[in-house]
Design an enzyme around this catalytic site. Structure first.
Site, PDB file in Angstrom:
ATOM      1  N   GLY A   8       0.846  -1.207   0.000  1.00 39.96           N
ATOM      2  CA  GLY A   8       0.000   0.000   0.000  1.00 39.96           C
ATOM      3  C   GLY A   8       0.870   1.241   0.000  1.00 39.96           C
ATOM      4  N   GLY A   9       2.044   1.127  -0.632  1.00 36.87           N
ATOM      5  CA  GLY A   9       3.061   2.177  -0.533  1.00 36.87           C
ATOM      6  C   GLY A   9       2.739   3.458  -1.275  1.00 36.87           C
ATOM      7  N   GLY A  11      -0.222   5.002  -1.082  1.00 38.46           N
ATOM      8  CA  GLY A  11      -1.367   5.653  -0.439  1.00 38.46           C
ATOM      9  C   GLY A  11      -0.949   6.761   0.521  1.00 38.46           C
ATOM     10  N   TYR A 135     -15.223  -4.326   6.833  1.00 40.09           N
ATOM     11  CA  TYR A 135     -13.850  -3.856   7.063  1.00 40.09           C
ATOM     12  C   TYR A 135     -13.389  -4.218   8.479  1.00 40.09           C
ATOM     13  CZ  TYR A 135     -10.056  -0.448   7.639  1.00 40.09           C
ATOM     14  OH  TYR A 135      -8.846   0.155   7.889  1.00 40.09           O
ATOM     15  N   CYS A 163      -6.107   6.383  14.814  1.00 41.70           N
ATOM     16  CA  CYS A 163      -7.418   7.027  14.697  1.00 41.70           C
ATOM     17  C   CYS A 163      -7.564   7.508  13.248  1.00 41.70           C
ATOM     18  CB  CYS A 163      -7.510   8.179  15.707  1.00 41.70           C
ATOM     19  SG  CYS A 163      -6.172   9.375  15.561  1.00 41.70           S
ATOM     20  N   ASP A 276     -24.637   9.819   9.846  1.00 40.38           N
ATOM     21  CA  ASP A 276     -23.580  10.278  10.754  1.00 40.38           C
ATOM     22  C   ASP A 276     -22.540   9.184  10.995  1.00 40.38           C
ATOM     23  OD1 ASP A 276     -24.088  12.892  11.369  1.00 40.38           O
ATOM     24  OD2 ASP A 276     -25.300  12.448  13.158  1.00 40.38           O
TER      25      ASP A 276
HETATM   26  P1  GDP Z   1     -15.684   7.321   9.761  1.00 35.15           P
HETATM   27  O1  GDP Z   1     -14.831   8.175  10.639  1.00 35.15           O
HETATM   28  O2  GDP Z   1     -15.157   5.935   9.630  1.00 35.15           O
HETATM   29  O3  GDP Z   1     -17.125   7.355  10.201  1.00 35.15           O
HETATM   30  O4  GDP Z   1     -15.663   7.840   8.256  1.00 35.15           O
HETATM   31  P2  GDP Z   1     -15.683   9.245   7.501  1.00 35.15           P
HETATM   32  O5  GDP Z   1     -14.379   9.915   7.623  1.00 35.15           O
HETATM   33  O6  GDP Z   1     -16.138   8.920   6.116  1.00 35.15           O
HETATM   34  O7  GDP Z   1     -16.866  10.117   8.139  1.00 35.15           O
HETATM   35  C1  GDP Z   1     -16.842  10.746   9.382  1.00 35.15           C
HETATM   36  C2  GDP Z   1     -18.042  11.655   9.585  1.00 35.15           C
HETATM   37  O8  GDP Z   1     -17.940  12.778   8.714  1.00 35.15           O
HETATM   38  C3  GDP Z   1     -19.431  11.078   9.392  1.00 35.15           C
HETATM   39  O9  GDP Z   1     -20.225  11.528  10.490  1.00 35.15           O
HETATM   40  C4  GDP Z   1     -19.936  11.746   8.097  1.00 35.15           C
HETATM   41  O10 GDP Z   1     -21.339  11.932   8.086  1.00 35.15           O
HETATM   42  C5  GDP Z   1     -19.236  13.103   8.184  1.00 35.15           C
HETATM   43  N1  GDP Z   1     -19.021  13.829   6.908  1.00 35.15           N
HETATM   44  C6  GDP Z   1     -19.302  15.141   6.691  1.00 35.15           C
HETATM   45  N2  GDP Z   1     -18.985  15.511   5.448  1.00 35.15           N
HETATM   46  C7  GDP Z   1     -18.420  14.405   4.850  1.00 35.15           C
HETATM   47  C8  GDP Z   1     -17.863  14.176   3.552  1.00 35.15           C
HETATM   48  O11 GDP Z   1     -17.777  15.041   2.676  1.00 35.15           O
HETATM   49  N3  GDP Z   1     -17.386  12.907   3.313  1.00 35.15           N
HETATM   50  C9  GDP Z   1     -17.432  11.923   4.262  1.00 35.15           C
HETATM   51  N4  GDP Z   1     -16.914  10.707   3.977  1.00 35.15           N
HETATM   52  N5  GDP Z   1     -17.977  12.111   5.489  1.00 35.15           N
HETATM   53  C10 GDP Z   1     -18.455  13.348   5.784  1.00 35.15           C
END
Ligand code: GDP
Length: 345
Positions: A8-9, A11, A135, A163, A276
């Site tokens: 995965g180098g 990324g 996952y 995290c 969310d």
């Molecule tokens: P998680 O941390 O594994 O839940 O993954 P994400 O990084 O995709 O999403 C974190 C939170 O960000 C969730 O509550 C989404 O609803 C919110 N969120 C807000 N705007 C965005 C966006 O543009 N993309 C994504 N992926 N999440 C978003």
């Protein structure tokens, strides 16, 4: 001298390790491989890669990854692909007598219903959040495999649990991206591509309520910690690599930091019709702090600012290019000058 294979180098984290190595004089040999070099879901292809490289150590970052919305739609693929990749990499590393393998998990694999803060002992304590069970179970199995290889063969295969990660070279594709690259991409489009409205009348939409809480680690900080783990952490048990609990932020605060980095003049609103995901997954970094008390994490807003600046060439061209690399080195150099990137003591 170690010969370190990084799967995965190409990324987010692989590129961060490259950047950190380029700024230091490492005696070790590092080989970064991407999906074009080997199909790790395929056993023969994985064996051919190890036969060719003959690594002594492996940093295993390769995985099918994605944000909340990508996970919700593809749990079966996340489960199968990641199980295949992990089984091939660990078994082949064992057959090649690799001294150490560090695999990357994530705090999103912890139980959904749990007490906080979460720590390393709680990985298998209950079902993960339903949005990303594919996952999560595949990643939890790495910890099971690590212990099984240790019990049967005495291998030092271990795992780290970061995290949420962000930084240069992130994946900005809207259908797969995590929140920070997703917001950076959408804000870039709104500011530079949406010409019909004056800047102060533009409205940026935060997906969901904006209330969920997350801890975010800058990819360059994580890269330094991984290099420390490689040299110093000799336990099979996982190690959480997270910022402190008090540095947890809401998704709305993330949007505000991204808006500030863009100098966005418009308004931020939340779209509560969008999911969310997990409300929070607050993790304790007590174990890391007990081993490495003086590590200084980059300030969140400064790291967001550097990440936004680094994203421009990539977003403009729709691909990673030399300019993007140059700009990232420049941004990280400036962060270093500002004293934000502090060496592991
Ligand atoms: P998680 O941390 O594994 O839940 O993954 P994400 O990084 O995709 O999403 C974190 C939170 O960000 C969730 O509550 C989404 O609803 C919110 N969120 C807000 N705007 C965005 C966006 O543009 N993309 C994504 N992926 N999440 C978003």
């Amino acid at each position: 001298m170690k010969k370190v294979l990084v799967t995965g180098g190409s990324g987010l984290v692989g590129n961060a390790i490259k950047t950190v190595i380029n700024g230091e004089s490492s005696e070790d040999e590092w080989i970064f491989v991407a999906s074009k070099d080997a199909d790790l879901t395929d056993n023969n292809s994985t064996r051919a890669l190890f036969d060719r490289i003959k690594p002594t150590h492996v940093v295993h970052l390769a995985a099918m990854v994605g944000g909340l919305f990508h996970n919700m739609n593809n749990n079966l693929d996340f489960l199968r692909k990641n199980m295949q990749i992990n089984d091939n990499v660990l078994q082949t590393a064992y057959e090649h007598g690799c001294i150490k393998v560090i695999s990357c998990l994530s705090t999103c694999i912890f139980p959904d219903k749990t007490s906080y803060p979460i720590d390393e002992t709680m990985v298998h304590d209950g079902a993960p959040h339903p949005s990303n069970y594919g996952y999560s179970y595949a990643k939890r199995l790495i910890d099971v495999l690590n212990h099984a290889y240790h019990d049967k063969h005495g291998c030092l295969f271990t795992s780290i649990i970061p995290c949420n990660i962000f930084g240069p070279h992130d994946n900005y594709r809207p259908e797969v991206s995590h929140v920070i690259p997703g917001m950076i991409n959408r804000m870039y489009q709104l500011i530079y591509e949406e010409k019909s409205l004056p800047d102060n009348e533009k409205v940026f939409v935060v997906y969901g309520s904006g209330k969920p809480l997350r801890q975010f680690i800058y990819s360059l900080d994580l890269a330094k910690l991984i290099m420390w783990v490689l040299d110093n952490y000799d336990s099979v048990d996982p190690l959480i690599l997270s910022v402190d609990e008090e540095n947890e932020v809401t998704i709305f605060e993330v949007a505000k930091a991204v808006a500030k980095a863009f100098d966005f003049k418009g308004k931020l609103i939340c779209d509560t019709s969008k999911a969310d995901g997990q409300y929070k997954k607050t993790a304790s970094n007590k174990k890391l702090r007990s081993l490495l008390p003086n590590f200084k994490f980059s300030a969140f807003e400064d790291a967001i600012d550097a990440s936004v600046k680094c994203s421009f060439p990539q977003l403009r061209s729709g691909r990673v290019c030399m300019d993007a690399d140059f700009l990232c080195y420049w941004c990280n150099f400036m962060l270093g000058v500002m004293g934000i990137l502090t060496k592991v003591s």
